[in-house]
Design an enzyme around this catalytic site. Structure first.
Site, PDB file in Angstrom:
ATOM      1  N   HIS A 101       5.122   1.638 -12.175  1.00 17.04           N
ATOM      2  CA  HIS A 101       5.411   0.262 -12.586  1.00 17.04           C
ATOM      3  C   HIS A 101       6.851   0.164 -13.086  1.00 17.04           C
ATOM      4  CE1 HIS A 101       1.170  -1.412 -12.677  1.00 17.04           C
ATOM      5  NE2 HIS A 101       0.983  -0.132 -12.393  1.00 17.04           N
ATOM      6  N   GLU A 109       5.828   3.804 -16.291  1.00 19.31           N
ATOM      7  CA  GLU A 109       6.828   2.728 -16.319  1.00 19.31           C
ATOM      8  C   GLU A 109       8.186   3.392 -16.096  1.00 19.31           C
ATOM      9  OE1 GLU A 109       6.184  -0.490 -16.743  1.00 19.31           O
ATOM     10  OE2 GLU A 109       4.064  -0.410 -17.297  1.00 19.31           O
ATOM     11  N   GLU A 112       7.972  -5.474  -9.449  1.00 20.00           N
ATOM     12  CA  GLU A 112       8.328  -4.162 -10.006  1.00 20.00           C
ATOM     13  C   GLU A 112       8.565  -3.217  -8.835  1.00 20.00           C
ATOM     14  OE1 GLU A 112       5.239  -3.151 -12.792  1.00 20.00           O
ATOM     15  OE2 GLU A 112       5.410  -5.076 -13.822  1.00 20.00           O
ATOM     16  N   HIS A 132       2.616  -4.505  -8.842  1.00 13.35           N
ATOM     17  CA  HIS A 132       3.161  -5.814  -9.182  1.00 13.35           C
ATOM     18  C   HIS A 132       4.384  -6.017  -8.288  1.00 13.35           C
ATOM     19  CE1 HIS A 132       1.159  -5.185 -13.324  1.00 13.35           C
ATOM     20  NE2 HIS A 132       0.389  -5.945 -12.566  1.00 13.35           N
TER      21      HIS A 132
END
Length: 653
Positions: free
Chosen positions: A378, A470, A249, A246
């Site tokens: 991410h 993440e 990110e 993304h």
């Protein structure tokens, strides 16, 4: 400011032709111009007003006979805008080097050429930045053609930048490897430049390559570390990290840029852990899968933490929803006894939708290299998730949906989480989610369910196990936060790579020692097989325990072995299989080779990942829409030139 420069250059009148040379006796009639010996003159070329000398001469080294001729030229426009084109990379060095040719130093009415070794050193450092924007090295910076050796008498046009100190000759530590990392955000060209410089510094263990292009034509660059870069080595597992899926990110992208520099420098310094890792693993780092989205997010800037701007590609596609939904296929097959729920082919209907070139490039990459383990980095939370990411019941947005390898996936997720000081913290004060009591890990579908994810595709279409990390609450943090983020994640990044050596590995061959490709390795009680690579080697990730392992292939009898993996075992156990021919093969479904299980027409086989995808049209004199000739995006900077456009900057020329 840049627009004003271009408009000014476009509006200037053409340079007048010089008066004809005088014949004897014509000088006093004003009909000609007497030939004069060239002399040193003051530098009045605007872009070169800060060079470390004050006099130049015309004609210059490009035979441009006056200041006006210089300032109308494509060479001058290039050095005027090079800072913008390369986003600050290699400047003002490149501009000053260009000025040494367009407005060369003059002493005693004689041109002094710039030094060749300065040009060669700068070209080696800056060529990757040109490659990143698909621009050829400028012809007028040809180090052999326009520059001179020290024995001929030359000058250093960059001496002013170094304070006229030759640090490299005086500093005894200059030649030693050091782990020096600049903890900053990197533009696309800066990223490519650093990756290529790092690969050059460690050329015996590293290389860069592109797996394809983004929709807007940016190369998807990978840096690889191995003792034999560019080649798969027998029994050496393949590992990959992917960042910036993304575009907004960005932490994963920066972490992988830092990791590349760290691996190179620490290997040269003799760090035994890093040397062991690279000597026994082939590591691939793809810092930015979505460079187009990153550019959009970077316009907003760090610290604003946009949850939308730049997340998707230039085609407005979310890459982590763009892969084939094989998870639904698994749930349908699971009820059928004997049906395969691994190495599932891509449904033909998938290609009817919009598939991003970035997605195709990743899928082709997975098919070309037998990856064993992977992680996608991410941002926006602090947690590690693992497959399945799509719920067993599509209407359930949060439902525990394990794979047959649930135990192994939890072990992999914990390997990253436990080494991270914040993810492993038991406190509930996080970015918003409550993962402390879970140890910082969670099944993806239990967190939130979505189809078409990359992690599920890895597991169901290939041998590769992939988790999602993440790595931070902020998607685009401020630069001052990057140093601490690196130190929070460094041990986790290394620890997770080392997990590729868990379980078993081996070679499947026939009785003559010939490798058997696409043989299946099965584990009793785990309904998920892995297959052998082209050389007959395989890797099967497994947690500690006792297993019944079997190997079987089309036309061969099955071989079964019992294997015990101790808890403290940190390296993969070696389990080879020798298969004997068999004329009897009871299972008609398994009789089909892996190639036949794919679609009859496979678009990936015909996909060129390096082709240009976005080619906007333009109208001709009649108003008809036509395709352009794949001119790069920076070509518009030279639109003010009616003639003499810099074709020499196009790589194909």
């Amino acid at each position: 400011m840049l627009l004003h420069i271009l408009l000014f250059l476009g509006a200037l009148a053409k340079v007048t032709e010089p008066a004809p040379r005088c014949e004897t006796g014509q000088e006093t009639l004003g009909q000609c111009q007497a030939e004069q010996k060239a002399k040193c003159v003051d530098i009045t070329v605007g872009t070169c007003n800060d060079v470390p000398y004050s006099k130049t001469m015309y004609p210059n080294l490009l035979d441009q006979k006056a200041r006006q001729a210089v300032e109308y030229s494509s060479e001058y426009i290039l050095i005027s805008v090079i800072h913008n084109l390369l986003q600050g990379e290699c400047n003002p060095d490149l501009r000053l080097l260009g000025c040494s040719i367009l407005a060369p130093q003059c002493e005693k009415d004689k041109i002094i050429k710039p030094c060749r070794h300065i040009c060669e050193k700068l070209k080696k450092s800056c060529l990757p930045a040109f490659d990143a924007i698909d621009m050829a090295w400028p012809y007028f910076l040809d180090c052999d053609r326009f520059f001179a050796g020290e024995e001929e008498g030359c000058f250093d046009p960059l001496a002013k930048l170094r304070g006229e100190l030759e640090v490299a000759e005086e500093d005894p530590l200059a030649g030693l490897p050091t782990t020096f990392i600049q903890f900053t955000h990197h533009s696309y060209s800066q990223m490519v430049s650093i990756l290529k410089r790092t690969a050059s510094k460690c050329s015996h263990i590293a290389r860069t390559y592109s797996i394809g292009r983004s929709f807007e034509g940016k190369d998807l660059f990978v840096i690889e570390f191995s003792t034999k870069p560019g080649h798969h080595e027998l029994l050496k597992p393949e590992f990959k990290y992917i960042g910036n899926m993304h575009g907004n990110e960005v932490v994963g992208k920066e972490l992988l840029i830092y990791l590349a520099q760290y691996l190179c420098s620490e290997y040269l310094l003799g760090n035994p852990r890093i040397q062991m890792l690279i000597n026994h693993t082939r590591i691939h780092l793809l810092p930015s899968l979505n460079p187009d989205g990153y550019d959009l997010a970077a316009e907003e800037g760090a610290g604003y933490n946009s949850w939308i701007n730049g997340r998707q590609t230039a085609q407005n596609l979310d890459l982590n929803r763009n892969f084939p939904d094989l998870t639904s296929e698994v749930y349908a097959r699971a009820r059928i006894r004997g049906a395969r729920i691994d190495h599932i082919p891509i449904p033909q209907s998938y290609w009817w939708g919009k598939v991003a070139p970035e997605t195709k490039a990743i899928m082709k990459w997975m098919r070309d290299i037998p990856f064993v383990l992977s992680a996608s980095l991410h941002g926006g939370e602090l947690v590690v998730t693992y497959p399945y990411d799509y719920s067993r019941h599509p209407l359930e947005e949060k439902m525990f949906s394990p794979t047959p390898d649930e135990k192994m996936f939890k072990l992999l997720a914990k390997a990253y989480a436990d080494a991270h000081p914040i993810i492993s913290d038991k406190s509930e004060i996080r970015c918003g989610g409550s993962f402390g009591k879970r140890g910082g890990i969670i099944n993806g579908a239990e967190w939130y369910s979505f189809p078409g994810g990359m992690a599920d595709f890895n597991y169901l279409h290939t041998n590769c196990f992939e988790i999602t990390v993440e790595v931070g609450c902020e998607k685009f943090p401020l630069e001052e936060e990057l140093y601490s983020i690196w130190h929070e994640n460094r041990e986790s990044l290394l620890n997770f790579i080392e997990m590729v050596h868990r379980g078993i590995k081996g070679i499947v061959s026939d009785k003559l020692g010939n490798p058997i490709k696409n043989a299946r390795i099965s584990v009793r009680g785990i309904r998920h097989d892995v297959t052998t690579a082209d050389d007959g080697d395989y890797w099967r990730l497994l947690p500690p325990g006792t297993y019944i392992i079997s190997a079987h292939a089309v036309g061969y009898s099955k071989v079964i072995k019992k294997v015990t993996l101790p808890v403290k075992m940190k390296r993969a156990g070696r389990v080879d299989f020798v298969l004997r021919p068999s004329e009897f093969w009871p299972n008609k479904f398994l009789r089909r080779p892996m190639e036949a299980m794919r679609d009859q027409y496979d678009p990936l086989e015909h996909f060129d990942p390096h082709a240009q995808h976005a080619q906007p049209g333009q109208r001709n004199e009649r108003g008809d829409l036509t395709r352009n000739r794949e001119r790069p995006w920076w070509w518009s900077y030279f639109s003010s030139l009616d003639q003499h456009k810099p074709m020499w900057l196009l790589k194909r020329n």
